[in-house]
Design a protein around this motif. Sequence first.
Motif, PDB file in Angstrom:
ATOM      1  N   LYS A 119       0.844  -1.199   0.000  1.00  0.00           N
ATOM      2  CA  LYS A 119       0.000   0.000   0.000  1.00  0.00           C
ATOM      3  C   LYS A 119       0.878   1.247   0.000  1.00  0.00           C
ATOM      4  CE  LYS A 119      -3.261   2.643   2.747  1.00  0.00           C
ATOM      5  NZ  LYS A 119      -3.799   2.858   4.077  1.00  0.00           N
ATOM      6  N   ILE A 193      -6.298  -6.736   2.083  1.00  0.00           N
ATOM      7  CA  ILE A 193      -7.250  -6.990   0.996  1.00  0.00           C
ATOM      8  C   ILE A 193      -7.143  -5.959  -0.130  1.00  0.00           C
ATOM      9  CG2 ILE A 193      -9.701  -7.114   0.391  1.00  0.00           C
ATOM     10  CD1 ILE A 193     -10.122  -8.477   3.152  1.00  0.00           C
ATOM     11  N   PRO A 194      -7.118  -4.640   0.166  1.00  0.00           N
ATOM     12  CA  PRO A 194      -7.018  -3.679  -0.951  1.00  0.00           C
ATOM     13  C   PRO A 194      -5.724  -3.807  -1.753  1.00  0.00           C
ATOM     14  CG  PRO A 194      -7.708  -2.579   1.060  1.00  0.00           C
ATOM     15  CD  PRO A 194      -7.336  -3.980   1.441  1.00  0.00           C
ATOM     16  N   TRP A 196      -4.394  -6.471  -2.887  1.00  0.00           N
ATOM     17  CA  TRP A 196      -4.506  -7.502  -3.917  1.00  0.00           C
ATOM     18  C   TRP A 196      -5.650  -7.246  -4.897  1.00  0.00           C
ATOM     19  CZ3 TRP A 196      -0.707 -10.796  -4.785  1.00  0.00           C
ATOM     20  CH2 TRP A 196       0.244 -10.952  -3.770  1.00  0.00           C
ATOM     21  N   ARG A 197      -6.364  -6.153  -4.764  1.00  0.00           N
ATOM     22  CA  ARG A 197      -7.434  -5.829  -5.710  1.00  0.00           C
ATOM     23  C   ARG A 197      -6.889  -5.191  -6.947  1.00  0.00           C
ATOM     24  NH1 ARG A 197     -12.583  -3.731  -2.272  1.00  0.00           N
ATOM     25  NH2 ARG A 197     -13.001  -5.699  -1.318  1.00  0.00           N
TER      26      ARG A 197
END
Length: 197
Positions: A119, A193-194, A196-197
Motif C-alpha cells: 500500500k 485486501i485492498p 490484492w485488488r
Amino acid sequence: MTSPLLSLFLFVAIATVTPGGATTLATASGARFGFARSLPLMFGIAIGLGSLAAVAALGLGTLLLAMPALQTAVKALGSAYLLWLAWCIARRGPPDAGEGPARPVTVLNGILLLWLNPKSWAMTVGAAGSFALLAPTPGQLAMLLGAAFGLAACGSLALWCALGVLLRRLLRTAHHWRLLNLAMGVLLALSIIPIWR
C-alpha cells in the motif's frame, strides 16, 4: 482553485491518516505501551514512508511498475509480514499477562514495515507520478515528497497512537484487552485486501 502544492499536501494528509497497517500498529502500540514507548515505531514508519516516497520520486517506483513479477513478490512479502504482525497482535493478552518482556516495535522494524507494505509503494509511486511537475529535477521531487510524507506520517501516527492511549484507559479487564488485540490483529490482516485488488 487550489495550488499544486496544496493539492500535494491534501493528498499526503489524507493518504497517511486513513486506516491501514501502519495506523493500526500505532493504535495497538499506544494501547499496549503508551505514547512515549511508541515513538520509535512512529519515527520508523515516518522515516520509512518518507524514504520510500523519495525513492519513488527518483524512479525506483517506475521499475517496480514495469516488472509485474517484482511487484507480485513485494506484495507477497509485504502481505506475509503484515499477516505475521497481525497474528502476533491478535494472540496477545493484557500488558501484564506475563507473556515475557513487552517490547515495542523498533525504529528499524517500523522502516521495514513501510518498505514491505505494498500500500505504501502504491501510494508513493502514485504521488511521484501525479506530482512530478512540482519540482524541476527528480532529486528535488524526492526531497519534497520525502519531507511531505514523513511529516504527515508523524502527525497522523501521533493521532492514532493517542487513540490507542485513550483505549488503554478504557480497558478494565483481561477480556477487554483480548478483544482489542483481536480486533487490531483482524484489522491489520484486513488491510491487506485492498493490496490484492
